[in-house]
Design an enzyme around this catalytic site. Structure first.
Site, mmCIF file in Angstrom:
data_model
loop_
_atom_site.group_PDB
_atom_site.id
_atom_site.type_symbol
_atom_site.label_atom_id
_atom_site.label_comp_id
_atom_site.label_asym_id
_atom_site.label_seq_id
_atom_site.Cartn_x
_atom_site.Cartn_y
_atom_site.Cartn_z
ATOM 1 N NE ARG A 1 4.203 27.985 -12.856
ATOM 2 C CZ ARG A 1 4.478 28.239 -11.580
ATOM 3 N NH1 ARG A 1 5.704 28.014 -11.100
ATOM 4 N NH2 ARG A 1 3.569 28.715 -10.763
ATOM 5 C CG HIS B 1 0.406 32.317 -10.796
ATOM 6 N ND1 HIS B 1 -0.396 31.185 -10.849
ATOM 7 C CD2 HIS B 1 1.494 31.957 -10.062
ATOM 8 C CE1 HIS B 1 0.194 30.198 -10.189
ATOM 9 N NE2 HIS B 1 1.339 30.643 -9.706
ATOM 10 C CE LYS C 1 10.913 13.913 -28.658
ATOM 11 N NZ LYS C 1 10.279 12.612 -28.931
ATOM 12 N NE ARG D 1 5.150 27.952 -3.500
ATOM 13 C CZ ARG D 1 6.348 27.627 -3.022
ATOM 14 N NH1 ARG D 1 6.472 27.233 -1.797
ATOM 15 N NH2 ARG D 1 7.434 27.721 -3.774
ATOM 16 C CB THR D 2 1.547 26.147 -9.217
ATOM 17 O OG1 THR D 2 1.897 27.399 -8.638
ATOM 18 C CG2 THR D 2 0.326 26.318 -10.090
HETATM 19 N N1 CP Z 1 3.334 30.528 -5.915
HETATM 20 C C1 CP Z 1 3.850 29.729 -6.859
HETATM 21 O O1 CP Z 1 3.480 29.804 -8.037
HETATM 22 O O2 CP Z 1 4.767 28.823 -6.410
HETATM 23 P P1 CP Z 1 5.506 27.756 -7.318
HETATM 24 O O3 CP Z 1 6.357 28.498 -8.311
HETATM 25 O O4 CP Z 1 6.302 26.897 -6.371
HETATM 26 O O5 CP Z 1 4.444 26.969 -8.042
#
Ligand code: CP
Length: 306
Positions: A101, A129, A80, A51-52
């Site tokens: 991320r 998040h 590396k 999703r993100t």
């Molecule tokens: N909600 C969420 O962060 O989903 P993903 O891990 O698929 O990005």
């Protein structure tokens, strides 16, 4: 240079503006389709995501911009031994804005200190998040007509669930909200969140292990996945993973107006039999995430140019 590392980097007024922009994008998508022409978003994902990452990419494409990036650490020079700081300095030469991320808590903050373009935290370890929270806030706003006066049940892995930590930080800033923290003993909300967010702001909360007992009082039920990737041993994960499974029978005493949320991915926490229940909001959250990320990209790029 403004980046988004924690949801608290945004004021209540800025969140209101982002929600208003997202609502306007939903109503008038054509107005926004060239707003980021010739701009590039870099998605640096050192951890898996559906999703993100894809919603960030869809957001930039729908704004008329382009996307570069990688979706796993092994596809980058991190494999590396390159540092997060050097990666951020390097990608700043190619992109106008970065979404990162990373499994290490604080990595996006390090990136933001070293980058010369805005950095958005797209999830750092078990910490925060904030853009999931923006998706959650738009969903709550559209479902409930506001962000105040709600009893919010958060259920599951409250220890490692970074979406819960950010949501509690965000919803604690609105009047009349209270929390019901539902988890196994081993996965309780970290003390620092209780102390620094709930107690510091005088937010009422209760803790329980029993979801069905508290169900009738909830306006929102925010389910979460037990985070296998954060456990040190598989045995503990297997013992705790199915602590809460929401089925239609468990909703028999729930309010008609309940909103059932989940940041996804789900494993077993919500039965697919609930997907057609009008109270299920988790796929609305997915879509709302794209609109809020569009609004955020616009805001951060405007600020970095201004
Ligand atoms: N909600 C969420 O962060 O989903 P993903 O891990 O698929 O990005």
């Amino acid at each position: 240079m403004k980046s988004l590392i924690s949801i608290l980097d945004l004021s209540v007024e800025e969140i209101e503006q982002l929600i208003a922009t997202a609502d306007d994008i939903i109503d008038n998508p054509d107005k926004y389709c060239e707003k980021c022409k010739r701009k590039k978003l870099a998605t640096l994902f050192f951890e898996p995501s559906t999703r993100t990452r894809l919603s960030f990419e869809a957001a930039m494409l729908e704004l008329g911009g382009s996307v570069i990036g990688f979706s796993e650490a092994n596809a980058s020079s991190a494999a590396k031994g390159e540092s997060v700081a050097d990666t951020a300095k390097t990608v700043s030469c190619y992109a106008d804005i970065i979404a990162m991320r990373h499994p290490k808590e604080g990595a996006p903050l390090v990136a933001s200190i070293n980058a010369c373009v805005p950095v958005i935290n797209a999830g750092d370890g078990g910490h925060n998040h904030p853009t999931q929270t923006l998706a959650d806030l738009l969903t709550i706003h559209r479902e409930k007509g506001g962000l105040s006066g709600l009893t919010i049940g958060v259920c599951g892995d409250l220890k490692f669930g970074r979406t819960v930590h950010s949501l509690i930080q965000a919803m604690s800033r609105y009047s009349g909200n209270s929390f019901v923290l539902i988890s196994p003993e081993e996965l309780k909300l970290p003390s620092y969140v209780k102390k620094e967010v709930l107690r510091k702001n005088g937010i009422p909360y209760t803790q329980t292990t029993d979801l069905e007992q508290v169900m009738p009082k909830l306006d929102i039920l925010y389910m979460t996945r037990v985070q296998r990737e954060r456990f040190f041993n598989e045995e503990d994960y297997l013992r705790l993973k199915d602590s809460y499974i929401l089925t239609p029978s468990k909703l028999k005493n729930a309010k008609e107006s309940l909103s059932i949320m989940h940041p996804l991915p789900r494993v077993n926490e919500i039965s697919v039999l609930i997907d057609d229940d009008p109270r299920a909001c988790y796929f609305k959250q997915v879509l709302n995430g794209k609109y809020m990320r569009m609004a955020l990209i616009l805001k951060l790029l405007e600020e970095s140019e201004g």
